[in-house]
Scaffold this motif. Structure first.
Motif, short mmCIF file in Angstrom:
data_model
loop_
_atom_site.label_atom_id
_atom_site.label_comp_id
_atom_site.label_asym_id
_atom_site.label_seq_id
_atom_site.Cartn_x
_atom_site.Cartn_y
_atom_site.Cartn_z
N LYS A 140 0.84 -1.21 0.00
CA LYS A 140 0.00 0.00 0.00
C LYS A 140 0.87 1.25 0.00
N ARG A 144 0.88 4.02 -2.90
CA ARG A 144 0.59 5.41 -2.57
C ARG A 144 1.73 6.32 -3.04
N GLN A 160 -11.34 10.63 -0.67
CA GLN A 160 -10.75 10.26 0.61
C GLN A 160 -10.74 8.74 0.79
N THR A 161 -11.68 8.05 0.18
CA THR A 161 -11.76 6.59 0.27
C THR A 161 -10.44 5.95 -0.15
N LYS A 163 -7.46 7.42 -0.36
CA LYS A 163 -6.40 7.87 0.55
C LYS A 163 -6.43 7.06 1.86
N ASP A 164 -7.64 6.79 2.35
CA ASP A 164 -7.78 5.99 3.58
C ASP A 164 -7.32 4.55 3.35
N LEU A 165 -7.65 3.98 2.19
CA LEU A 165 -7.23 2.60 1.88
C LEU A 165 -5.71 2.48 1.82
N ALA A 167 -3.54 4.56 3.45
CA ALA A 167 -2.91 5.25 4.58
C ALA A 167 -2.02 4.32 5.37
#
Length: 167
Positions: A140, A144, A160-161, A163-165, A167
């Motif tokens: 991940k 990213r 944001q979904t 970005k959260d996945l 993070a």
């Protein structure tokens, strides 16, 4: 020369890649792949490899793949990540991202992957879904990092979904 002497030309079937045009003729229903990128994650590194679209990425070349995982006992895990890009009111963004696991044993020239999963996850990315459930924290982070470095504006415009996945 009459018609019997002329060689008969057959129409070849191929994957038609069509863009935003309305298309109802032969090949209608074809998939628009123009906004999909292929990312390979291998040994903690993520990189874009357009060859993955046709199973000819750097790590797939010369590998005989099987749907039986037991045929690759020494395979190292790697992933193909399908990344779809779309354009919204603020500009382009990463609209879909789905990962597909595979095992690759370069020395034995053998590998494992499930082709139906690759096709279904490619379809999910095209449909603007995020499915990154089969990659770990290191993968991940690598994905990213690649997405941000490739185009930070696209990353900033992304939901944001995603970005959260990652993070």
């Amino acid at each position: 020369m009459d018609n019997q002497d002329k060689p008969v030309e057959k129409k070849k079937l191929s994957l038609n890649v069509v863009s935003g045009k309305e298309h109802r003729g032969f090949g209608a229903g074809s998939i628009d792949l123009s906004q999909v990128a292929c990312v390979i994650i291998d040994a903690g590194e993520a990189y874009i490899d357009v060859g993955a679209m046709h199973a000819k990425s750097k790590i797939e070349k010369g590998i005989r793949f099987s749907p039986d995982k037991s045929t690759v006992p020494n395979g190292r895990p790697a992933w193909v990540v399908w990344v779809a890009v779309d354009r919204g009111e603020n500009g382009s963004y990463y609209a879909g991202a789905t990962s597909c696991e595979m095992l690759v044993d370069t020395e034995a020239r053998r590998g494992w992957k499930l082709l139906p999963e690759h096709v279904n996850r490619l379809d999910a990315a095209i449909k603007r879904k995020y499915m990154l459930d089969n990659i770990g924290p290191a993968e991940k982070e690598a994905l990213r990092k690649l997405l941000v470095e490739h185009n930070e504006e696209w990353w900033n415009n992304s939901p944001q979904t995603l970005k959260d996945l990652l993070a």
